[in-house]
Structure formats: structure tokens, C-alpha cells
Design an enzyme around this catalytic site. Structure first.
Site, PDB file in Angstrom:
ATOM      1  N   GLY A  52      -5.086  25.357 -27.457  1.00  0.00           N
ATOM      2  CA  GLY A  52      -3.900  25.422 -26.594  1.00  0.00           C
ATOM      3  C   GLY A  52      -2.945  24.275 -26.848  1.00  0.00           C
ATOM      4  O   GLY A  52      -2.508  23.598 -25.923  1.00  0.00           O
ATOM      5  N   ARG A  85       1.935  23.817 -26.409  1.00  0.00           N
ATOM      6  CA  ARG A  85       2.841  23.249 -25.393  1.00  0.00           C
ATOM      7  C   ARG A  85       2.041  22.382 -24.424  1.00  0.00           C
ATOM      8  O   ARG A  85       0.809  22.307 -24.516  1.00  0.00           O
ATOM      9  CB  ARG A  85       3.591  24.354 -24.637  1.00  0.00           C
ATOM     10  CG  ARG A  85       2.709  25.471 -24.140  1.00  0.00           C
ATOM     11  CD  ARG A  85       3.512  26.757 -23.934  1.00  0.00           C
ATOM     12  NE  ARG A  85       2.642  27.918 -23.822  1.00  0.00           N
ATOM     13  CZ  ARG A  85       2.206  28.418 -22.672  1.00  0.00           C
ATOM     14  NH1 ARG A  85       2.584  27.876 -21.542  1.00  0.00           N
ATOM     15  NH2 ARG A  85       1.416  29.463 -22.667  1.00  0.00           N
ATOM     16  N   ASN A 111      -8.874  22.427 -24.361  1.00  0.00           N
ATOM     17  CA  ASN A 111      -7.739  22.289 -23.448  1.00  0.00           C
ATOM     18  C   ASN A 111      -7.191  23.634 -22.963  1.00  0.00           C
ATOM     19  O   ASN A 111      -6.649  23.713 -21.868  1.00  0.00           O
ATOM     20  CB  ASN A 111      -6.630  21.490 -24.160  1.00  0.00           C
ATOM     21  CG  ASN A 111      -5.304  21.621 -23.454  1.00  0.00           C
ATOM     22  OD1 ASN A 111      -5.061  20.965 -22.444  1.00  0.00           O
ATOM     23  ND2 ASN A 111      -4.424  22.487 -23.962  1.00  0.00           N
ATOM     24  N   TYR A 153      -9.935  29.489 -10.395  1.00  0.00           N
ATOM     25  CA  TYR A 153      -9.579  28.348 -11.254  1.00  0.00           C
ATOM     26  C   TYR A 153     -10.431  27.110 -10.900  1.00  0.00           C
ATOM     27  O   TYR A 153     -10.986  26.446 -11.787  1.00  0.00           O
ATOM     28  CB  TYR A 153      -8.087  28.064 -11.066  1.00  0.00           C
ATOM     29  CG  TYR A 153      -7.526  26.953 -11.910  1.00  0.00           C
ATOM     30  CD1 TYR A 153      -7.293  27.128 -13.275  1.00  0.00           C
ATOM     31  CD2 TYR A 153      -7.205  25.716 -11.344  1.00  0.00           C
ATOM     32  CE1 TYR A 153      -6.758  26.109 -14.046  1.00  0.00           C
ATOM     33  CE2 TYR A 153      -6.664  24.694 -12.108  1.00  0.00           C
ATOM     34  CZ  TYR A 153      -6.438  24.892 -13.459  1.00  0.00           C
ATOM     35  OH  TYR A 153      -5.911  23.874 -14.220  1.00  0.00           O
ATOM     36  N   ALA A 203     -13.322  26.994  -9.416  1.00  0.00           N
ATOM     37  CA  ALA A 203     -14.725  27.228  -9.787  1.00  0.00           C
ATOM     38  C   ALA A 203     -14.911  27.040 -11.286  1.00  0.00           C
ATOM     39  O   ALA A 203     -15.880  26.425 -11.742  1.00  0.00           O
ATOM     40  CB  ALA A 203     -15.155  28.632  -9.377  1.00  0.00           C
ATOM     41  N   LYS A 222     -13.180  25.155 -13.300  1.00  0.00           N
ATOM     42  CA  LYS A 222     -13.034  23.743 -13.681  1.00  0.00           C
ATOM     43  C   LYS A 222     -14.210  22.898 -13.177  1.00  0.00           C
ATOM     44  O   LYS A 222     -14.648  21.963 -13.863  1.00  0.00           O
ATOM     45  CB  LYS A 222     -11.702  23.191 -13.165  1.00  0.00           C
ATOM     46  CG  LYS A 222     -10.480  23.848 -13.811  1.00  0.00           C
ATOM     47  CD  LYS A 222     -10.444  23.642 -15.318  1.00  0.00           C
ATOM     48  CE  LYS A 222      -9.127  24.047 -15.941  1.00  0.00           C
ATOM     49  NZ  LYS A 222      -9.086  23.848 -17.390  1.00  0.00           N
TER      50      LYS A 222
HETATM   51  P1  NAP Z   1       0.280  25.476 -20.371  1.00  0.00           P
HETATM   52  O1  NAP Z   1       1.529  24.677 -20.542  1.00  0.00           O
HETATM   53  O2  NAP Z   1       0.328  26.734 -19.582  1.00  0.00           O
HETATM   54  O3  NAP Z   1      -0.324  25.763 -21.838  1.00  0.00           O
HETATM   55  C1  NAP Z   1      -1.529  26.481 -21.946  1.00  0.00           C
HETATM   56  C2  NAP Z   1      -2.022  26.441 -23.360  1.00  0.00           C
HETATM   57  O4  NAP Z   1      -3.256  27.175 -23.421  1.00  0.00           O
HETATM   58  C3  NAP Z   1      -1.063  27.098 -24.331  1.00  0.00           C
HETATM   59  O5  NAP Z   1      -1.062  26.379 -25.541  1.00  0.00           O
HETATM   60  C4  NAP Z   1      -1.656  28.486 -24.540  1.00  0.00           C
HETATM   61  O6  NAP Z   1      -1.388  29.034 -25.795  1.00  0.00           O
HETATM   62  C5  NAP Z   1      -3.139  28.185 -24.435  1.00  0.00           C
HETATM   63  N1  NAP Z   1      -3.929  29.358 -24.067  1.00  0.00           N
HETATM   64  C6  NAP Z   1      -3.805  30.145 -22.969  1.00  0.00           C
HETATM   65  N2  NAP Z   1      -4.702  31.148 -23.020  1.00  0.00           N
HETATM   66  C7  NAP Z   1      -5.410  30.996 -24.168  1.00  0.00           C
HETATM   67  C8  NAP Z   1      -6.454  31.723 -24.804  1.00  0.00           C
HETATM   68  N3  NAP Z   1      -6.989  32.825 -24.260  1.00  0.00           N
HETATM   69  N4  NAP Z   1      -6.911  31.274 -25.990  1.00  0.00           N
HETATM   70  C9  NAP Z   1      -6.392  30.176 -26.566  1.00  0.00           C
HETATM   71  N5  NAP Z   1      -5.393  29.446 -26.036  1.00  0.00           N
HETATM   72  C10 NAP Z   1      -4.904  29.858 -24.847  1.00  0.00           C
HETATM   73  O7  NAP Z   1      -0.872  24.615 -19.710  1.00  0.00           O
HETATM   74  P2  NAP Z   1      -0.997  23.038 -19.425  1.00  0.00           P
HETATM   75  O8  NAP Z   1      -0.391  22.764 -18.104  1.00  0.00           O
HETATM   76  O9  NAP Z   1      -0.612  22.262 -20.613  1.00  0.00           O
HETATM   77  O10 NAP Z   1      -2.592  22.957 -19.205  1.00  0.00           O
HETATM   78  C11 NAP Z   1      -3.494  22.600 -20.226  1.00  0.00           C
HETATM   79  C12 NAP Z   1      -4.870  22.413 -19.626  1.00  0.00           C
HETATM   80  O11 NAP Z   1      -4.798  21.440 -18.586  1.00  0.00           O
HETATM   81  C13 NAP Z   1      -5.438  23.678 -18.977  1.00  0.00           C
HETATM   82  O12 NAP Z   1      -6.831  23.729 -19.179  1.00  0.00           O
HETATM   83  C14 NAP Z   1      -5.144  23.480 -17.510  1.00  0.00           C
HETATM   84  O13 NAP Z   1      -6.024  24.185 -16.699  1.00  0.00           O
HETATM   85  C15 NAP Z   1      -5.309  21.975 -17.390  1.00  0.00           C
HETATM   86  N6  NAP Z   1      -4.621  21.377 -16.252  1.00  0.00           N
HETATM   87  C16 NAP Z   1      -3.260  21.433 -16.144  1.00  0.00           C
HETATM   88  C17 NAP Z   1      -2.647  20.826 -15.041  1.00  0.00           C
HETATM   89  C18 NAP Z   1      -1.159  20.824 -14.844  1.00  0.00           C
HETATM   90  O14 NAP Z   1      -0.696  20.343 -13.796  1.00  0.00           O
HETATM   91  N7  NAP Z   1      -0.350  21.278 -15.783  1.00  0.00           N
HETATM   92  C19 NAP Z   1      -3.430  20.193 -14.078  1.00  0.00           C
HETATM   93  C20 NAP Z   1      -4.805  20.164 -14.229  1.00  0.00           C
HETATM   94  C21 NAP Z   1      -5.388  20.751 -15.330  1.00  0.00           C
HETATM   95  P3  NAP Z   1      -0.034  29.910 -26.081  1.00  0.00           P
HETATM   96  O15 NAP Z   1       1.122  28.973 -25.862  1.00  0.00           O
HETATM   97  O16 NAP Z   1      -0.169  30.316 -27.472  1.00  0.00           O
HETATM   98  O17 NAP Z   1      -0.048  31.006 -25.098  1.00  0.00           O
END
Ligand code: NAP
Length: 248
Positions: A12, A15, A90, A155, A157, A159
Site C-alpha cells: 500500500g 499514497r 501497511n 476495523y 478488531a 487492528k
Molecule cells: P490510504 O491513504 O487509504 O491508502 C491505503 C493504501 O492501501 C493504498 O496504497 C492502497 O492501494 C492500499 N490497499 C488497499 N487495499 C489493498 C489491497 N487489498 N491490497 C493491497 N493494497 C491495498 O490509507 P492510509 O491512511 O495511508 O493508511 C495506511 C495504513 O495505516 C492502513 O493500514 C490504515 O489502517 C492505517 N492507519 C491509518 C490511519 C489514518 O488516520 N490515516 C490511522 C491509523 C491507522 P491503492 O492506492 O492501489 O488502492
């Protein structure tokens, strides 16, 4: 803090947090394989790495498929001449709903992408790390694993399970020189949180002592530290990076 000579896989990485982690590991000298769910996304990652002067390229991967995971691991080894000894799980999704309204698909897709993917990727990667007697596994959790959040039973659960998985695997493979840790971000400014309404953002900010959302680079920096020699004696840990909104 050099990672020169090491190959890192960041799922992932197209972005948000994944892209920031990939950039940090790349700047530290690692050759990075960053993944996206689309070929266009993979190409954009390759272009981004080239523009940022870091080694590596993008690969298309759906972490929900065992065949795709095995094939990408083989392709990375073929392309870079070495398998990834740094693994950052990630990739993650949200499918929010109150439990009473939550469809089976919303539950299952979150579990499959956020949790079962770790079983798939770690299981294959650990064999290679064990042979090398060195490895770093960094799993991205979330503050809601500890705090809970209405509308996110699936979500939260997934994590919380990621953190339990990390502690157990850390105990299994520590003697092989492999560390396994989780990072639990709070609210970070990415596409995932840009879906929140203005009202929700205001309510969130009241709960954050540092009074702002985090930046993806602030998660990237912690991942870089855990991957480096400076983080060598930390394993089975969950590092909270949340501006104080949850104090463990
Ligand atoms: P994001 O901007 O929505 O980006 C998600 C990434 O995951 C993208 O690169 C996407 O790829 C990829 N992805 C989604 N489904 C996938 C799949 N089935 N197989 C492979 N790749 C997949 O998310 P983010 O906010 O950066 O979050 C990244 C991580 O941090 C996640 O695990 C999220 O749960 C965790 N997190 C985020 C926050 C927050 O506030 N943002 C807080 C706590 C935890 P594509 O672009 O190709 O679709």
C-alpha cells in the site's frame, strides 16, 4: 541508521502512510518494493521513487490473494537480486458501519485485507528472514485497536488482532534476529481520514492534545527507526504515534 544493501517491501505504498514509509526507507538507503492494487498505481510508485532519487520500483498486488503475494515476493527477488528482509504491512481499508447494520462483506473484506494478509505475507517472508538470520517486520495497526471507535468494530478488531499477531510472532522468531513490531497511528492526514466531515474533524481535534492530525512522514520516521540498527532491541512492541489522543 543506514539500510543500504537491504530490500524493503512496503504494501500500500501508492499514497498516504505507505508512501511516506517507502520514502523514508528509501532515503535511508534501502531498495524499496512498493505496492498498489493497480498497474497504474504501481507505475506511479516507480515514477515517484525515480523522482525522489530512491532505489526500487512499484509492483501490483492485492494482499487479499495468496497467489499474488507469492508471485510478488518471487518477482522482487528476481528484480532486485535479494528478497525483502524488511517488511512493512501497511495496506489497509475501512468499511465503517454500526454493528447492527454491518454486512458480512464489510466485516470479511476488512479482516481479509487488514489481518489475513499478514498471515499470507509474513508466512512466506519469515522463511527467507530466518535463513538470513536478520529481519524487520513492521505492522501498521491503529489507535482504535486500543481506544475503540463506534462504527469500526470490524476495523478495530482487525487492528487489535494485528497487535496480538505481532507479539506472538515476535516470540516465535526473536532468536533468529528478526524483530516484529506494530505502529499504531492516531488520526493522520491521508485519503482515509479525508472522508471525515468537518464536524467529525472538529470533534476529533478536541481529543488530541497536540491539536492537529499527524503527517504521514511522522509515521515514516518511526518505521525507519524500527527498521534500523537503532531499533534492534525492540520487539513485540506497539508504538503509539497519535498526538496524545490515547496514552497507553
Ligand atoms: P490510504 O491513504 O487509504 O491508502 C491505503 C493504501 O492501501 C493504498 O496504497 C492502497 O492501494 C492500499 N490497499 C488497499 N487495499 C489493498 C489491497 N487489498 N491490497 C493491497 N493494497 C491495498 O490509507 P492510509 O491512511 O495511508 O493508511 C495506511 C495504513 O495505516 C492502513 O493500514 C490504515 O489502517 C492505517 N492507519 C491509518 C490511519 C489514518 O488516520 N490515516 C490511522 C491509523 C491507522 P491503492 O492506492 O492501489 O488502492
Amino acid at each position: 541508521m543506514s539500510l543500504t544493501g537491504k530490500v524493503a517491501l512496503v504494501t500500500g505504498a501508492s499514497r498516504g502512510i505507505g508512501r511516506a514509509i517507502a520514502l523514508e526507507l528509501g532515503k535511508m538507503g534501502a531498495t524499496v518494493a512498493g505496492t498498489s492494487t493497480s498497474e497504474d498505481g504501481a507505475k506511479a510508485i516507480t515514477d515517484f521513487f525515480a523522482k525522489s532519487a530512491i532505489k526500487g520500483s512499484g509492483f501490483c498486488l492485492d494482499v487479499g490473494s495468496t497467489e499474488a503475494v507469492d508471485s510478488v515476493l518471487a518477482r522482487i527477488e528476481q528484480e532486485f537480486g535479494a528478497a525483502p528482509l524488511i517488511l512493512v504491512n501497511n495496506a489497509g481499508i475501512t468499511r465503517d458501519n454500526l454493528l447492527m447494520r454491518m454486512k458480512a462483506d464489510e466485516w470479511e473484506s476488512v479482516m481479509n485485507t487488514n489481518l489475513t494478509s499478514l498471515y499470507r505475507i509474513c508466512r512466506s517472508s519469515v522463511k527467507i528472514m530466518t535463513k538470513a538470520r536478520w529481519g524487520r517486520i513492521i505492522n501498521i495497526s491503529s489507535v482504535v485497536a486500543s481506544s475503540g471507535n463506534p462504527g469500526q468494530t470490524n476495523y478495530a478488531a482487525s487492528k487489535a488482532a494485528v497487535e496480538g499477531f505481532s507479539r506472538s510472532l515476535a516470540r516465535e522468531i526473536g532468536s533468529r534476529g528478526i524483530t516484529v513490531n506494530a505502529i499504531a497511528p492516531g488520526f493522520i492526514d491521508t485519503d482515509m481520514t479525508r472522508t471525515l466531515t468537518e464536524k467529525q474533524v472538529e470533534a476529533m481535534l478536541l481529543q488530541i492534545p497536540l491539536a492537529r492530525f499527524g503527517k504521514p512522514e511522522e509515521i515514516g520516521a518511526v518505521a525507519g527507526f524500527l527498521a534500523s540498527d537503532a531499533g534492534a532491541y525492540i520487539t513485540g512492541e506497539t508504538i503509539h504515534v497519535n498526538g496524545g489522543m490515547y496514552m497507553a
